[in-house]
Design an enzyme around this catalytic site. Sequence first.
Site, PDB file in Angstrom:
ATOM      1  N   ASN A  10       0.860  -1.190   0.000  1.00 14.70           N
ATOM      2  CA  ASN A  10       0.000   0.000   0.000  1.00 14.70           C
ATOM      3  C   ASN A  10       0.895   1.238   0.000  1.00 14.70           C
ATOM      4  O   ASN A  10       1.500   1.576   1.018  1.00 14.70           O
ATOM      5  CB  ASN A  10      -0.886  -0.041   1.268  1.00 14.70           C
ATOM      6  CG  ASN A  10      -1.766   1.197   1.396  1.00 14.70           C
ATOM      7  OD1 ASN A  10      -1.819   2.029   0.487  1.00 14.70           O
ATOM      8  ND2 ASN A  10      -2.453   1.322   2.524  1.00 14.70           N
ATOM      9  N   LYS A  12       0.057   4.256  -0.260  1.00 14.22           N
ATOM     10  CA  LYS A  12      -0.612   5.423   0.355  1.00 14.22           C
ATOM     11  C   LYS A  12      -0.405   6.668  -0.521  1.00 14.22           C
ATOM     12  O   LYS A  12      -0.346   6.539  -1.741  1.00 14.22           O
ATOM     13  CB  LYS A  12      -0.114   5.615   1.787  1.00 14.22           C
ATOM     14  CG  LYS A  12      -0.254   4.329   2.610  1.00 14.22           C
ATOM     15  CD  LYS A  12      -0.061   4.523   4.075  1.00 14.22           C
ATOM     16  CE  LYS A  12      -0.248   3.191   4.794  1.00 14.22           C
ATOM     17  NZ  LYS A  12      -0.128   3.259   6.228  1.00 14.22           N
ATOM     18  N   HIS A  96      -9.538   1.216   5.440  1.00 17.35           N
ATOM     19  CA  HIS A  96      -8.235   1.430   6.089  1.00 17.35           C
ATOM     20  C   HIS A  96      -8.418   2.416   7.241  1.00 17.35           C
ATOM     21  O   HIS A  96      -9.212   3.343   7.142  1.00 17.35           O
ATOM     22  CB  HIS A  96      -7.232   1.967   5.058  1.00 17.35           C
ATOM     23  CG  HIS A  96      -5.825   1.919   5.571  1.00 17.35           C
ATOM     24  ND1 HIS A  96      -5.337   2.834   6.479  1.00 17.35           N
ATOM     25  CD2 HIS A  96      -4.813   1.048   5.335  1.00 17.35           C
ATOM     26  CE1 HIS A  96      -4.079   2.515   6.768  1.00 17.35           C
ATOM     27  NE2 HIS A  96      -3.742   1.439   6.082  1.00 17.35           N
ATOM     28  N   GLU A  98      -6.744   4.813   8.146  1.00 22.08           N
ATOM     29  CA  GLU A  98      -6.513   6.216   7.768  1.00 22.08           C
ATOM     30  C   GLU A  98      -7.752   6.814   7.100  1.00 22.08           C
ATOM     31  O   GLU A  98      -8.012   8.006   7.209  1.00 22.08           O
ATOM     32  CB  GLU A  98      -5.266   6.313   6.870  1.00 22.08           C
ATOM     33  CG  GLU A  98      -3.992   6.123   7.695  1.00 22.08           C
ATOM     34  CD  GLU A  98      -2.839   5.470   6.968  1.00 22.08           C
ATOM     35  OE1 GLU A  98      -2.852   5.397   5.722  1.00 22.08           O
ATOM     36  OE2 GLU A  98      -1.902   5.003   7.659  1.00 22.08           O
ATOM     37  N   GLU A 166      -5.001  -4.749  10.965  1.00 16.58           N
ATOM     38  CA  GLU A 166      -3.976  -3.715  11.098  1.00 16.58           C
ATOM     39  C   GLU A 166      -4.213  -2.935  12.393  1.00 16.58           C
ATOM     40  O   GLU A 166      -5.048  -2.015  12.412  1.00 16.58           O
ATOM     41  CB  GLU A 166      -4.047  -2.731   9.921  1.00 16.58           C
ATOM     42  CG  GLU A 166      -3.781  -3.341   8.570  1.00 16.58           C
ATOM     43  CD  GLU A 166      -3.245  -2.306   7.584  1.00 16.58           C
ATOM     44  OE1 GLU A 166      -2.159  -2.530   7.062  1.00 16.58           O
ATOM     45  OE2 GLU A 166      -3.894  -1.274   7.368  1.00 16.58           O
ATOM     46  N   GLY A 172       2.960   2.402  10.846  1.00 12.92           N
ATOM     47  CA  GLY A 172       3.983   3.438  10.711  1.00 12.92           C
ATOM     48  C   GLY A 172       4.752   3.732  11.992  1.00 12.92           C
ATOM     49  O   GLY A 172       5.511   4.706  12.057  1.00 12.92           O
ATOM     50  N   SER A 210       3.733  -1.983  10.326  1.00 15.62           N
ATOM     51  CA  SER A 210       5.190  -2.056  10.543  1.00 15.62           C
ATOM     52  C   SER A 210       5.811  -3.394  10.144  1.00 15.62           C
ATOM     53  O   SER A 210       6.743  -3.874  10.800  1.00 15.62           O
ATOM     54  CB  SER A 210       5.537  -1.724  12.008  1.00 15.62           C
ATOM     55  OG  SER A 210       5.199  -0.384  12.284  1.00 15.62           O
TER      56      SER A 210
HETATM   57  P1  13P Z   1       3.200   0.483   7.665  1.00 17.14           P
HETATM   58  O1  13P Z   1       3.711  -0.794   7.082  1.00 17.14           O
HETATM   59  O2  13P Z   1       3.911   1.712   7.180  1.00 17.14           O
HETATM   60  O3  13P Z   1       3.128   0.414   9.164  1.00 17.14           O
HETATM   61  O4  13P Z   1       1.697   0.677   7.151  1.00 17.14           O
HETATM   62  C1  13P Z   1       0.811  -0.378   7.278  1.00 17.14           C
HETATM   63  C2  13P Z   1      -0.418  -0.043   6.550  1.00 17.14           C
HETATM   64  O5  13P Z   1      -1.164   0.839   6.960  1.00 17.14           O
HETATM   65  C3  13P Z   1      -0.700  -0.772   5.304  1.00 17.14           C
HETATM   66  O6  13P Z   1      -1.997  -0.541   4.870  1.00 17.14           O
END
Ligand code: 13P
Length: 251
Positions: A10, A12, A96, A98, A166, A172, A210
């Site tokens: 992803n 983003k 997600h 976010e 997640e 992150g 992560s």
């Molecule tokens: P990270 O791998 O940067 O922690 O992000 C995970 C994520 O949100 C994938 O959708």
Amino acid sequence: MVGPLFIAGNWKMNLDKEGAIELTDALTNGQGPVKGVDVAVFPPSLWLTLVGDLIRSHDIKLGGQDCHEELEGAHTGDISAKMLKDVGCDYVIVGHSERRTDHFETSETIKKKVLMSIKCNLCPIVCIGETWDERDKGAAISAVSAQLKESIPDELGSEQFIVAYEPVWAIGSGRIPTLNDIEEMHASIKETLLSINHKADKVRILYGGSVKPANAAEIFKVENVGGALVGGASLSAADFGEIISIAGAKN
Ligand code: 13P
């Protein structure tokens, strides 16, 4: 285990056009797919066509990072599942954390997005996960189970959707749950899915948050982990490629 491990990148809201081309070129020239692992990338929507053209003859699938719950209409700035399908996507990430935070998306809306993506022949990757506060209070399992029940429509077959666990606090942050916690959560997700719908016994459940080359091997050994949804590490062809190779070595 349910089919090959699935490794999803992803991206983003990262990478300019040149960066997207560079990363895709690296993935299609040796640092990408290996036998026995399903790989997909989720570029920003503006780069979908571009990346889709570059991966066409390679074993990498394309996905969108979100879609609208309706087929079409007056929704400025949004993208429909049908449009994603039109540009060559096979997958779409929905719910997600976010999106849930930045755009106040509710599980009710996410359920509609799941249905719309399936209607448009896309496989939705439905994201769920607890906040740190919920985990700290000992409410992680109940929070995720409630989110799952609210986000997944009844009566879908196992092959029609994927779930990504997640934990919000792991995204992150460089922190991941203990392997026992991941195992416990994936087992609970499986059980909840079965309680919603007996046809969902073989749904792939990805772990996300992560995931790096340094922790991928141990995560992939956890029971009921069907792959990874990778954020930051998917922006480096070397790291993403290594995670894919680790997944391949598990087979
Ligand atoms: P990270 O791998 O940067 O922690 O992000 C995970 C994520 O949100 C994938 O959708």
